[in-house]
Design a protein around this motif. Structure first.
Motif, PDB file in Angstrom:
ATOM      1  N   GLY A 192       3.631   5.678  -5.724  1.00 54.83           N
ATOM      2  CA  GLY A 192       3.476   5.714  -7.172  1.00 54.83           C
ATOM      3  C   GLY A 192       2.420   6.723  -7.596  1.00 54.83           C
ATOM      4  O   GLY A 192       2.601   7.457  -8.575  1.00 54.83           O
ATOM      5  N   SER A 193       1.319   6.781  -6.843  1.00 52.93           N
ATOM      6  CA  SER A 193       0.259   7.719  -7.157  1.00 52.93           C
ATOM      7  C   SER A 193       0.725   9.157  -6.971  1.00 52.93           C
ATOM      8  O   SER A 193       0.399  10.042  -7.765  1.00 52.93           O
ATOM      9  N   ALA A 194       1.506   9.380  -5.903  1.00 51.06           N
ATOM     10  CA  ALA A 194       2.007  10.726  -5.634  1.00 51.06           C
ATOM     11  C   ALA A 194       2.989  11.167  -6.727  1.00 51.06           C
ATOM     12  O   ALA A 194       2.998  12.328  -7.146  1.00 51.06           O
TER      13      ALA A 194
ATOM     14  N   ARG B 192       0.826  -1.205   0.000  1.00 53.23           N
ATOM     15  CA  ARG B 192       0.000   0.000   0.000  1.00 53.23           C
ATOM     16  C   ARG B 192       0.862   1.257   0.000  1.00 53.23           C
ATOM     17  O   ARG B 192       0.537   2.235  -0.690  1.00 53.23           O
ATOM     18  N   MET B 193       1.959   1.244   0.754  1.00 59.81           N
ATOM     19  CA  MET B 193       2.871   2.385   0.768  1.00 59.81           C
ATOM     20  C   MET B 193       3.470   2.600  -0.618  1.00 59.81           C
ATOM     21  O   MET B 193       3.615   3.739  -1.084  1.00 59.81           O
TER      22      MET B 193
END
Length: 233
Positions: A229-231, A223-224
């Motif tokens: 990756g999204s950030a 999840r981290m």
């Protein structure tokens, strides 16, 4: 009262101060654990003391305790921020927990009179189940369950060692957010531990805890990684 004698009323002030410090500590720890105060958030003393309505001295005591627990870190200038836990630290923390808690389980299994210990573990499990749906209560119940396991081992050094990393454990459990933490803290993931203790199955217990800790750490790390990756995107 003779001149110079110490009044028994003086102690009342320290009780009030300590209670206030404990309330601040509990409020900030809850805010950190729930993500209300996100990792990396700088805790400015003036702003925080005004928001909480307490003196900076009382606030500092609570912040110092949170820092000792590993929930806050200080930069080169001594400014405190909410700890940012890395994926590697998550793996390390859960590895240490496995080492301590599997030893605790083995020590309990080795006792012929382990029935009272098993009963206490089952009580903690019921508390954990009852807490589901209330994140803060569930987090406290989860950590209390694992601490109780170490306490019931009868090894005070082991218990002290677990408590010394409990703040880091809290930071690791919540590092990927409340949703991931809730999955890891589910009653169903913990219930087999009581059965293994009752059966005296130390080998099975060690392997169960290895999988229990590894799966939790992997879920958090994934999840981290997804968040990072999204950030970046």
């Amino acid at each position: 009262m003779t001149p110079g004698a110490k009044s028994p009323l003086r102690a009342l002030g320290s009780i009030e101060l300590q209670t206030r410090r404990e309330l601040i500590h509990a409020r900030l720890r809850e805010a950190i654990s729930s993500g209300e105060l996100t990792p990396g958030t700088h805790l400015a003393e003036v702003e925080l003391s005004e928001a909480l309505g307490v003196s900076r001295g009382t606030l500092r005591e609570a912040l110092r305790q949170l820092q000792q627990e590993g929930l806050l870190t200080a930069d080169a200038r001594g400014r405190l921020s909410v700890r940012v836990v890395t994926e590697r630290e998550v793996e390390e923390i859960f590895a240490v927990r496995h080492a301590l808690e599997s030893l605790a389980l083995e020590l309990i299994c080795a006792r012929e009179d382990r029935a009272p210990a098993v009963a206490r573990v089952r009580q903690e499990l019921e508390t954990l189940r009852d807490a589901e749906g209330d994140f803060t209560a569930q987090l406290d119940a989860d950590l209390a369950f694992h601490e109780r396991l170490c306490e019931l081992s009868g090894n005070t050094t082991l218990l002290h060692s677990w408590r010394s990393v409990s703040g880091l454990a809290r930071a690791a459990v919540t590092a990927a957010g409340a949703e991931t933490a809730a999955l890891n803290m589910a009653y169903e993931r913990h219930a087999p531990i009581a059965d293994l203790l009752e059966a005296g199955d130390a080998v099975g217990g060690r392997e169960f805890l290895r999988t229990h800790m590894r799966d939790a750490a992997t879920r958090i790390e994934q999840r981290m990684h997804e968040r990072a990756g999204s950030a970046a995107g």
